[in-house]
Write a protein that holds these residues in place. Structure first.
Motif, mmCIF file in Angstrom:
data_model
loop_
_atom_site.group_PDB
_atom_site.id
_atom_site.type_symbol
_atom_site.label_atom_id
_atom_site.label_comp_id
_atom_site.label_asym_id
_atom_site.label_seq_id
_atom_site.Cartn_x
_atom_site.Cartn_y
_atom_site.Cartn_z
ATOM 1 N N THR A 201 45.457 60.335 72.467
ATOM 2 C CA THR A 201 45.794 61.341 73.468
ATOM 3 C C THR A 201 45.100 62.655 73.165
ATOM 4 O OG1 THR A 201 47.565 62.492 74.643
ATOM 5 C CG2 THR A 201 47.911 62.076 72.287
ATOM 6 N N ASP A 202 44.752 63.357 74.236
ATOM 7 C CA ASP A 202 44.226 64.712 74.094
ATOM 8 C C ASP A 202 45.186 65.713 74.729
ATOM 9 O OD1 ASP A 202 43.862 64.413 76.830
ATOM 10 O OD2 ASP A 202 41.679 64.525 76.754
ATOM 11 N N THR B 49 45.493 62.134 67.809
ATOM 12 C CA THR B 49 44.809 63.166 68.578
ATOM 13 C C THR B 49 43.717 63.732 67.687
ATOM 14 O OG1 THR B 49 45.071 65.039 70.086
ATOM 15 C CG2 THR B 49 46.281 65.167 68.001
ATOM 16 N N HIS C 108 46.678 63.432 63.182
ATOM 17 C CA HIS C 108 45.778 64.458 63.717
ATOM 18 C C HIS C 108 44.512 64.432 62.884
ATOM 19 C CE1 HIS C 108 44.517 68.929 63.774
ATOM 20 N NE2 HIS C 108 43.913 68.292 64.756
#
Length: 149
Positions: free
Chosen positions: A9-10, A37, A93
């Protein structure tokens, strides 16, 4: 079938459709989930230096701190969404990286059996149906990729 799903996901609305689909799939398959992300490096352009602008260390560290905070907030929200439907999700992340490369590397490192991601950009004629990052992941992924539109 799929035992460990990597969901990318962004934080965009389109990416959220991929997250929702991936979490639902994971729940139905009782699969492990990792949500990733990726934040890109400071957008320094060589032409900017020729124009007299050079980023200061504070500019870069401020950018990196902002990216880290945004990623933490995004991943916390996704983790909460997963918990609401009864799915336990690890989060990851990857800072200062190209998204497609980081997603493929994470899939390998985490031993994922499926990548779920949304597609949302139309940057060139060769990519009319898929975004550039999605195209790169499809081209280099060692595991199946489910593209959500």
């Amino acid at each position: 079938m799929y035992k460990h799903i990597l969901i990318s996901t962004d934080g965009s609305d389109v990416a959220q459709r991929g997250v929702d689909h991936g979490l639902s799939l994971a729940k139905s398959l009782d699969a492990k989930v990792t949500v990733i992300t990726v934040t890109e490096p400071f957008p320094f352009h060589a032409s900017a230096a020729g124009g007299g602008w050079v980023p200061l260390p504070g500019d870069i560290s401020g950018y990196e701190e902002g990216q880290k905070k945004a990623a933490e907030k995004l991943l916390a929200t996704v983790r909460e969404s997963a918990a609401r439907i009864g799915v336990s999700a690890d989060v990851l992340h990857v800072p200062d990286a190209r998204p497609a490369e980081a997603i493929v590397e994470a899939a390998k490192a985490q031993e994922c059996s499926l990548i779920v991601m949304a597609s949302h950009s139309r940057r060139s004629l060769g990519r009319l149906l898929l975004g550039s990052q999605t195209s790169e992941v499809l081209a280099h992924s060692p595991v199946p990729v489910l593209v959500v539109r």
